[in-house]
Design an enzyme around this catalytic site. Structure first.
Site, PDB file in Angstrom:
ATOM      1  N   LYS A 211      32.227   0.895  11.196  1.00 27.89           N
ATOM      2  CA  LYS A 211      32.597   2.308  11.008  1.00 27.89           C
ATOM      3  C   LYS A 211      31.328   3.046  10.566  1.00 27.89           C
ATOM      4  O   LYS A 211      30.838   2.876   9.455  1.00 27.89           O
ATOM      5  CB  LYS A 211      33.739   2.365   9.997  1.00 27.89           C
ATOM      6  CG  LYS A 211      33.927   3.537   9.063  1.00 27.89           C
ATOM      7  CD  LYS A 211      33.977   4.895   9.601  1.00 27.89           C
ATOM      8  CE  LYS A 211      33.890   5.935   8.486  1.00 27.89           C
ATOM      9  NZ  LYS A 211      32.945   7.008   8.811  1.00 27.89           N
TER      10      LYS A 211
ATOM     11  N   GLU B 148      24.994  -1.153  -1.100  1.00 24.27           N
ATOM     12  CA  GLU B 148      23.614  -0.660  -1.197  1.00 24.27           C
ATOM     13  C   GLU B 148      23.736   0.828  -1.460  1.00 24.27           C
ATOM     14  O   GLU B 148      24.155   1.579  -0.568  1.00 24.27           O
ATOM     15  CB  GLU B 148      22.866  -0.862   0.126  1.00 24.27           C
ATOM     16  CG  GLU B 148      22.484  -2.270   0.449  1.00 24.27           C
ATOM     17  CD  GLU B 148      21.485  -2.861  -0.514  1.00 24.27           C
ATOM     18  OE1 GLU B 148      20.815  -2.103  -1.254  1.00 24.27           O
ATOM     19  OE2 GLU B 148      21.393  -4.091  -0.545  1.00 24.27           O
TER      20      GLU B 148
ATOM     21  N   CYS C   8      16.955   5.930   0.893  1.00 23.49           N
ATOM     22  CA  CYS C   8      17.309   5.382  -0.423  1.00 23.49           C
ATOM     23  C   CYS C   8      16.043   5.009  -1.173  1.00 23.49           C
ATOM     24  O   CYS C   8      16.028   4.962  -2.393  1.00 23.49           O
ATOM     25  CB  CYS C   8      18.149   4.129  -0.280  1.00 23.49           C
ATOM     26  SG  CYS C   8      19.565   4.371   0.745  1.00 23.49           S
TER      27      CYS C   8
ATOM     28  N   GLU D 113      19.821  11.330  -8.114  1.00 22.29           N
ATOM     29  CA  GLU D 113      19.336  11.209  -6.736  1.00 22.29           C
ATOM     30  C   GLU D 113      19.593  12.525  -5.992  1.00 22.29           C
ATOM     31  O   GLU D 113      20.707  13.025  -5.958  1.00 22.29           O
ATOM     32  CB  GLU D 113      20.060  10.070  -6.008  1.00 22.29           C
ATOM     33  CG  GLU D 113      19.481   9.854  -4.614  1.00 22.29           C
ATOM     34  CD  GLU D 113      20.130   8.704  -3.859  1.00 22.29           C
ATOM     35  OE1 GLU D 113      21.358   8.636  -3.827  1.00 22.29           O
ATOM     36  OE2 GLU D 113      19.378   7.890  -3.295  1.00 22.29           O
TER      37      GLU D 113
HETATM   38  C1  UN1 Z   1      17.418   3.190   3.280  1.00 20.46           C
HETATM   39  O1  UN1 Z   1      16.933   4.282   3.049  1.00 20.46           O
HETATM   40  O2  UN1 Z   1      18.594   2.931   2.942  1.00 20.46           O
HETATM   41  O3  UN1 Z   1      12.231   0.605   3.260  1.00 20.46           O
HETATM   42  C2  UN1 Z   1      16.754   2.106   4.046  1.00 20.46           C
HETATM   43  C3  UN1 Z   1      12.467   1.579   3.964  1.00 20.46           C
HETATM   44  C4  UN1 Z   1      13.219   1.372   5.246  1.00 20.46           C
HETATM   45  C5  UN1 Z   1      14.676   1.195   4.979  1.00 20.46           C
HETATM   46  C6  UN1 Z   1      15.271   2.270   4.132  1.00 20.46           C
HETATM   47  N1  UN1 Z   1      12.683   0.197   5.911  1.00 20.46           N
HETATM   48  O4  UN1 Z   1      12.091   2.698   3.658  1.00 20.46           O
END
Ligand code: UN1
Length: 492
Positions: free
Chosen positions: A174, A249, A283, A382
């Site tokens: 999804k 995550e 992230c 964030e």
């Molecule tokens: C994310 O933002 O959830 O390390 C993943 C990084 C990428 C993955 C980010 N290879 O910035």
């Protein structure tokens, strides 16, 4: 480039009668990119049924064969890299180099994890008894749900789906609604690579409907979710009722520690890429720059000077430094944080929505810098946008205290030329990832990815540990002594 997609269940693309639809839009131009089924709880349940029926056959398919299918998916993904990369840029807004990078990360991971088809190793250890053999084997969990975000619309689905499939699970996928076309194209790659019917299913629709139906379905044994903390909590709670494994995550508030002995031009490139790459919507994005007071003024000046010539604009143009943010919602949220920042901190650069010409068609924001004390909301929450909080500190110890004093712990970085301090930082920083003299973004798929504190719930994806998320360990004792032997009692 608009096109209409159905759901993918039992190996067939179909549109349920009377279903509602939604569209995705290019965040740079407002053009429609694709149209999708707004799935219902019943659609999600049908997909789970399909995955459950396909499970015994897939589980019994030799793991090396499962790996071969993933290698074929990697090959097809590579063949389509330029059109998929362009689609990522058109549907999500990241600049074309990063759109292609997103697809490359998918290819890299598929190639890496396909090899697990020939590993999936367990352990063998000695027994305390004679003529007894002890080992472990890895077994799939069953039906798993993969729920993915929009910021890496091909890479993150591939991290999850490929690891789940090679280990013998069947999947219901999804995706985030605003990058549903990228997701649908990923599914097509797997379909064309030879994944059997029912092994991978695809249901689009609202998270509160489709996502909830998947997480609460008793036939789903594990859930892998990447997204925001608030949703992550709900998914975790819902999964807990069914006592299922939930892998999360979630967010980050990733710091760069810039020490007074750092190579400043090197750090400048790293901070710009980390903070404004993907318009700050990773992230792992650099959202805090914690700077030693001795280099504070000089470095800020260098940063502002570079931003003055930083091109924000058409993400398909290779000369563009930063594209739009991904959606109207994203833009609203970032602008709210900027308004808050203006009250609680000092705006040093940017802070506005860009208007005029092509800017009027999309969600373009200025790259923004605030000078702030540690402890303000913009320095701790964030934002997920192109907003960097710069914090002045007097010592390395203070920098570490500030870095660690947030709820998150995904990525972190230190720029220093002191090797002892670099190793000290690896020890001190509370984060799942630490970079030395490199930006907070750009993790490689052959290493584990994940974080501490509210960034997750202890798991990691990618790397050699990717298979742990999707396997159960069975412990096996083989007694070939032909008599009853009692552990803890009969050992000599
Ligand atoms: C994310 O933002 O959830 O390390 C993943 C990084 C990428 C993955 C980010 N290879 O910035």
């Amino acid at each position: 480039m608009e096109s209409g997609y159905g759901l993918f269940i039992d190996g067939r693309w179909s549109t349920p009668p009377k279903s509602k639809r939604f569209v995705t839009k290019n965040p740079a131009t407002g053009e429609t990119v694709g149209s999708f089924v707004s799935g219902t709880a019943e659609d999600a349940q049908r997909a789970v049924g399909s995955a459950a029926r396909a499970f015994p056959g897939w589980r019994d398919t030799p793991a090396p064969r499962r790996g071969e299918i993933l290698l074929e998916a990697a090959r097809r993904m590579r063949e389509r890299k330029s059109d998929l990369g362009r689609l990522v840029t058109c549907e999500m807004g990241k600049v074309i180099g990063e759109g292609l990078g997103d697809v490359q990360e998918s290819i890299d991971f598929l190639e890496y994890i396909a090899g697990e088809g020939r590993r999936l190793a367990g352990e063998t250890v000695p027994s305390e008894l004679r003529s007894k053999f002890c080992l472990t084997v890895r077994q799939p969990k069953g039906v798993v749900a993969c729920i993915t975000p929009w910021n890496f619309p091909t890479a993150i689905p591939n991290w999850k789906i490929a690891a789940a499939l090679v280990t013998g699970n069947t999947v219901v996928f999804k995706p985030a609604s605003n990058t549903a076309r990228c997701a649908a194209e990923v599914v097509k790659v797997y379909e064309q690579a030879g994944v059997p019917p029912g092994v991978l299913n695809f249901v689009t629709g609202p998270g509160g409907v489709v996502g909830n139906a998947l997480v609460s379905d008793p036939r789903v044994r594990a859930v892998s979710f990447t997204g925001g903390v608030a949703t992550g909590r709900e998914v975790y709670a819902l999964g807990a009722e069914g006592l299922k494994m939930v892998h999360l995550e979630l967010g980050g508030k990733n710091p760069v520690l810039l020490m007074d002995d750092a190579d400043l031009p090197l750090a400048l490139d790293g901070v710009l890429f980390g903070a404004y790459g993907t318009s700050g919507q990773r992230c792992t994005a650099t959202s805090r720059l914690i700077v030693h007071e001795k280099v504070y003024a000089a470095f800020l000046e260098m940063l502002v000077e570079r931003l003055e010539e930083f091109a924000v604009g058409d993400p398909l143009d290779p000369a563009t430094g930063m594209g739009p943010v991904a959606s109207a919602d994203q833009e609203r949220k970032v602008l709210e944080y900027i308004a808050l920042g203006k009250k609680e901190a000092k705006l040093r650069y940017g802070g506005k929505k860009l208007t005029g010409g092509l800017y009027d068609r999309g969600y373009f924001l200025e790259p923004t810098i605030f000078e702030t004390k540690h402890g303000t909301r913009i320095s701790k929450e964030e934002i997920f946008g192109p907003v960097l909080s710069v914090i002045r500190v007097g010592t390395y110890e203070e920098a570490v205290r500030v870095a660690n004093d947030v709820d998150y712990g995904l990525s972190s970085s230190i720029y220093t030329s002191d090797v002892n301090r670099a190793f000290r930082a690896i020890h001190d920083l509370e984060a799942g990832i630490t970079y030395i003299n490199a930006p907070t973004i750009g993790a490689e798929v052959q290493l584990p990815f994940g974080g501490v504190k509210h960034t997750g719930n202890g798991g990691r994806e990618a790397g050699s540990v990717a298979i742990e998320e999707f396997t159960e360990i069975k412990t096996v004792f083989v007694d070939f002594s032909s008599k009853l032997q009692k552990a803890q009692i009969d050992a000599e």
